[in-house]
Each structure stands twice: as C-alpha cells, then as structure tokens.
Design a protein around this motif. Sequence first.
Motif, mmCIF file in Angstrom:
data_model
loop_
_atom_site.group_PDB
_atom_site.id
_atom_site.type_symbol
_atom_site.label_atom_id
_atom_site.label_comp_id
_atom_site.label_asym_id
_atom_site.label_seq_id
_atom_site.Cartn_x
_atom_site.Cartn_y
_atom_site.Cartn_z
ATOM 1 N N GLN A 180 0.789 -1.251 0.195
ATOM 2 C CA GLN A 180 -0.159 0.077 -0.228
ATOM 3 C C GLN A 180 0.987 1.191 -0.058
ATOM 4 O OE1 GLN A 180 -2.482 -0.509 3.238
ATOM 5 N NE2 GLN A 180 -4.017 -1.810 2.301
ATOM 6 N N HIS A 221 2.243 1.613 -3.409
ATOM 7 C CA HIS A 221 1.373 2.217 -4.204
ATOM 8 C C HIS A 221 0.962 3.448 -4.272
ATOM 9 C CE1 HIS A 221 -2.000 1.719 -6.991
ATOM 10 N NE2 HIS A 221 -2.785 2.227 -6.237
ATOM 11 N N SER A 222 1.131 3.803 -2.932
ATOM 12 C CA SER A 222 0.658 5.461 -2.507
ATOM 13 C C SER A 222 1.960 6.240 -2.844
ATOM 14 C CB SER A 222 0.507 5.650 -0.974
ATOM 15 O OG SER A 222 -0.655 4.895 -0.786
ATOM 16 N N HIS A 279 3.935 5.561 -5.618
ATOM 17 C CA HIS A 279 3.937 5.497 -7.046
ATOM 18 C C HIS A 279 2.782 6.508 -7.697
ATOM 19 C CE1 HIS A 279 4.469 3.954 -10.913
ATOM 20 N NE2 HIS A 279 3.244 3.693 -11.058
ATOM 21 N N ASP A 280 1.739 6.440 -6.875
ATOM 22 C CA ASP A 280 0.569 7.564 -7.339
ATOM 23 C C ASP A 280 0.802 8.947 -6.962
ATOM 24 O OD1 ASP A 280 -1.040 5.023 -8.177
ATOM 25 O OD2 ASP A 280 -2.205 5.200 -6.226
ATOM 26 N N ALA A 281 1.850 8.922 -6.016
ATOM 27 C CA ALA A 281 2.003 10.441 -5.682
ATOM 28 C C ALA A 281 3.179 11.062 -6.480
ATOM 29 C CB ALA A 281 2.516 10.648 -4.337
#
Length: 133
Positions: free
Chosen positions: A124, A127-128, A130-132
């Motif tokens: 998680q 993933h966070s 990578h999204d940021a």
Amino acid sequence: MTEMSSFFRATAFEPETVKRLCDAYDCVMQSLHESGQAFTIEPEVVATQIISFAKQGVSDPMSLCTRTLRALNGKSAVNGDPRADDTAFLSYVRFSVKQTGEQIANSRALIEEGRALIARTERQLNHSRHDAS
C-alpha cells in the motif's frame, strides 16, 4: 535396542535388566526430545541417573523413566507411592509438551499474520508513493 545398551551392559546387570534400563533410557530421551531439552542434557548423565536408581532397586522402566525425569528437573524422585505419582508426572509432562506445542503453533500463526500485514502495508505504501509521483 538403544545406543546406550553397551553403556548399560558395562555395569554388570543381567541382560533382562539391561533391556529395562534401555527402555527407561528411551522413555527419558523421548520425553526430553518432546520437551525440547534433548540437546541440553548429556546422554551419559541420563544413563548414569538411570543406573543409580536401578542400583537402588528400581526395576520398572516407567518408574526409572519418571524418577530420572524428576531428578533431571530437580524434583523429588522418591515418594511413598511411586506408581500413582509416576503416572501423574508422565501425564503432566506429556500435557506440558502438548501445550507448549500448541503455543508454538499459535505463535507461528501470529508471526505469519504479522508478516502478511507488513507485506500488505508495504504494498500500500509503495502504491501510494507511486501514485504521488
């Protein structure tokens, strides 16, 4: 017969007595193995303790086993009614081993759950991150 049979034969006991000593030795070593103590007590110490009780007139393998376990655990190895107490003591040892095994299994399950939680949290976080970006 047990690995200690030659050790017991050297004590000048009759062959049938040597067999009983070996049976007692196997019982003690199995109990120590099941309780995780097999590598903390030298086999010669076990054999010497069994021989000591045999020289005192104890001949039953179960009595030799329980008295030896008691002596190794620092408990009184002599009592007025050894049969009933020996059976109770062996039951206690087996129950304790079973309970310890269950506790180890529960601990392993908790460790695996913790590892799964850590892995999920790391995924998680990755993933966070990578999204940021």
